[in-house]
Design an enzyme around this catalytic site. Sequence first.
Site, PDB file in Angstrom:
ATOM      1  N   GLY A  63      26.675  35.313  37.244  1.00 15.98           N
ATOM      2  CA  GLY A  63      26.524  34.084  37.029  1.00 15.98           C
ATOM      3  C   GLY A  63      27.373  33.785  35.531  1.00 15.98           C
ATOM      4  O   GLY A  63      27.458  32.438  35.231  1.00 15.98           O
ATOM      5  N   TYR A 195      41.054  40.370  48.168  1.00 11.45           N
ATOM      6  CA  TYR A 195      40.163  39.147  47.916  1.00 11.45           C
ATOM      7  C   TYR A 195      40.043  38.059  49.321  1.00 11.45           C
ATOM      8  O   TYR A 195      39.098  38.035  49.450  1.00 11.45           O
ATOM      9  CB  TYR A 195      40.862  38.227  46.865  1.00 11.45           C
ATOM     10  CG  TYR A 195      40.165  37.008  46.521  1.00 11.45           C
ATOM     11  CD1 TYR A 195      38.729  37.078  46.025  1.00 11.45           C
ATOM     12  CD2 TYR A 195      40.742  35.698  46.598  1.00 11.45           C
ATOM     13  CE1 TYR A 195      38.154  35.930  45.845  1.00 11.45           C
ATOM     14  CE2 TYR A 195      40.107  34.443  46.310  1.00 11.45           C
ATOM     15  CZ  TYR A 195      38.708  34.671  45.613  1.00 11.45           C
ATOM     16  OH  TYR A 195      38.050  33.477  45.436  1.00 11.45           O
ATOM     17  N   LYS A 199      36.672  37.738  51.811  1.00 10.59           N
ATOM     18  CA  LYS A 199      36.084  36.414  51.956  1.00 10.59           C
ATOM     19  C   LYS A 199      35.866  36.187  53.417  1.00 10.59           C
ATOM     20  O   LYS A 199      35.141  35.824  53.613  1.00 10.59           O
ATOM     21  CB  LYS A 199      36.928  35.431  51.153  1.00 10.59           C
ATOM     22  CG  LYS A 199      36.805  35.277  49.845  1.00 10.59           C
ATOM     23  CD  LYS A 199      35.236  35.125  49.356  1.00 10.59           C
ATOM     24  CE  LYS A 199      35.109  35.066  47.812  1.00 10.59           C
ATOM     25  NZ  LYS A 199      33.629  35.044  47.302  1.00 10.59           N
TER      26      LYS A 199
END
Length: 373
Positions: A63, A195, A199
């Site tokens: 977050g 990365y 994904k």
Amino acid sequence: MPIIRNLSRAASQLLQSSGCGCGVSLVPVRAIGVSPRQVASDASFHSVTFSESDHPRVLITGGLGQLGVGLAKLLRKRFGKNNVILSDIRKPADSVFYSGPFIFADILDYKNLREIVVNNRITWLFHYSALLSAVGEANVPLARAVNITGLHNVLDIAAEHNLRLFVPSTIGAFGPTSPRDPTPDLCIQRPRTIYGVSKVHAELMGEYYHYRYGLDFRCLRYPGIISADSQPGGGTTDYAVQIFHDAIKTGKFKCYLRPDTRLPMMYIDDCLKATLEVMEAPAEALTMRTYNISAMSFTPEELAQEVQKYVPELQMTYNVDQVRQAIADSWPMNFDDSNARRDWGWKHDYDLPELVTTMFSYLGSDSRIAQAN
């Protein structure tokens, strides 16, 4: 006590024998849960649907990154301050800590994450923990652990506890063999970064869990996200954030991409709006689990020209970083997001001129900007 220890040991061996590589941790025997691989097809779950007068209980992992704090503000305004829990493994700023519930949560600690979901009666989970493109290439083992192993933990917990799960994807999920202008929702992907690979893995695993276990998985492929609230975090598109800070502070900016490198971009308010909209969309309206979303597409040169309307003396130079340039050259130039616009009414608010005006208004009035205005 010896009996309890023996029961715990036996239960642990039973859980581990399922072949789950997600790090299932043992809890007290009377509260032992099961992984999705052990869930019977006719199992009944406690319903997490809610009426209009009731709100989801939300957990946001990772977050303190670029999007988490802004998303928490948006969701707290809509669902109530105490219904949205922000989490990370880093220490938050005072402004974040006192703005609403914040807890420590390590996505690689399965037991801790599971306890958070149970103890706080979580019904929606936004999974933002990830290492970005350039940072991931510099530390592949860590990126693999955070982006893939952490995802497995989240998927298993979400499926077990019947959560609505959002996992963001990205333009990085495409590769050099993908169609680039425009890039549709469904096409060859084949990324060449850890990365991007992670994904694509998240997209496919989420879709698999949806069809195999009924998990309410939802995913958006974000373009480059531009925000005034956070510093660049190691992404290939972060030049489009840094240019504003440098223009105000020094009037000079050195770009690590070629001037003609076109990439899809989006202002953060549009990104957060799209995220909330897809999570609130009726399940029957969704024809797919992962959608492209888009707002604008520009090059560093085009962005600099727009910035120079506010800082006319901005000096733009280029020192191309071959690693990030190679990543950018493998990514889409424009997103086709027609499915999102058709299925759940996606519509962006910010184009390039509105983006630049908004960024400068948030980052403060400098003498150069005041003179230009």
